[in-house]
Design an enzyme around this catalytic site. Structure first.
Site, mmCIF file in Angstrom:
data_model
loop_
_atom_site.group_PDB
_atom_site.id
_atom_site.type_symbol
_atom_site.label_atom_id
_atom_site.label_comp_id
_atom_site.label_asym_id
_atom_site.label_seq_id
_atom_site.Cartn_x
_atom_site.Cartn_y
_atom_site.Cartn_z
ATOM 1 N N CYS A 23 3.583 -4.613 -1.200
ATOM 2 C CA CYS A 23 3.347 -3.262 -1.843
ATOM 3 C C CYS A 23 2.466 -2.520 -1.386
ATOM 4 C CB CYS A 23 2.560 -3.858 -3.140
ATOM 5 S SG CYS A 23 2.070 -2.364 -4.301
ATOM 6 N N CYS A 35 -1.118 -1.591 -2.878
ATOM 7 C CA CYS A 35 -2.274 -2.797 -2.854
ATOM 8 C C CYS A 35 -2.244 -3.929 -1.642
ATOM 9 C CB CYS A 35 -2.362 -3.487 -4.066
ATOM 10 S SG CYS A 35 -1.055 -4.742 -4.618
ATOM 11 N N CYS A 77 4.418 -3.895 -9.378
ATOM 12 C CA CYS A 77 3.586 -4.774 -8.912
ATOM 13 C C CYS A 77 2.722 -5.584 -9.605
ATOM 14 C CB CYS A 77 2.899 -4.308 -7.658
ATOM 15 S SG CYS A 77 1.518 -5.026 -7.037
ATOM 16 N N CYS A 104 -1.106 -4.176 -8.835
ATOM 17 C CA CYS A 104 -1.873 -2.787 -9.007
ATOM 18 C C CYS A 104 -0.817 -2.219 -10.298
ATOM 19 C CB CYS A 104 -1.631 -2.112 -7.759
ATOM 20 S SG CYS A 104 -0.149 -1.745 -7.116
ATOM 21 N N CYS A 124 16.144 -4.017 -7.289
ATOM 22 C CA CYS A 124 16.629 -2.443 -6.881
ATOM 23 C C CYS A 124 15.409 -1.744 -6.552
ATOM 24 C CB CYS A 124 17.609 -1.959 -7.597
ATOM 25 S SG CYS A 124 18.250 -0.056 -7.042
HETATM 26 FE FE FE Z 1 0.354 -3.464 -5.770
#
Ligand code: FE
Length: 132
Positions: free
Chosen positions: A47, A50, A96, A99, A119
């Protein structure tokens, strides 16, 4: 999973404008423009907000959509899925799990055994090449 909560000002400081627009404002990068669309190198996609590991290169495939596409997240608990009816479409948004940054959408037309296509926006991801 423990959530990571930052203020809007902290996100703006931490992210590039492109990352902020996708992760925090649910933006979508234009097809075929993202950094990782054609990336075939082995490694992990984290991510960009984060740092949580989200996808492995082994599940990445060329969907032809113009966005990095995966058949599955690294771990089921890495991402959360949320119904999204914006823009007159019924889609499933992928975030995510730590976060809650917007990553992209998941569609039921993938090639793998579970038939899913994750996607993703390159701007929401941070690629870490495998060390050998
Ligand atoms: Fe994240």
């Amino acid at each position: 999973m423990d959530k990571m909560n930052l203020t809007d000002a902290e996100w703006r400081e931490r992210l590039t404008p492109d990352q902020y627009r996708v992760l925090r404002e649910h933006g979508t990068e234009r097809a075929f423009t993202g950094e990782y669309n054609e990336n075939k190198a082995p490694g992990l996609y984290h991510c960009a907000g984060c740092g949580l590991p989200l996808f492995a290169s082994e599940t990445k495939y060329n969907s032809g959509s113009g966005w990095p596409s995966f058949t599955a997240p690294l771990e089921e608990e890495s991402v959360t899925e949320v119904a999204d009816t914006s823009h007159g479409m019924r889609r499933v948004e992928v975030r995510c799990a730590r976060c809650e940054g917007h990553l992209g959408h998941v569609f039921p037309d993938g090639p793998g055994p579970n038939g899913l296509r994750y996607c993703m926006n390159s701007a929401a991801l941070d690629f870490e090449p495998k060390q050998d």
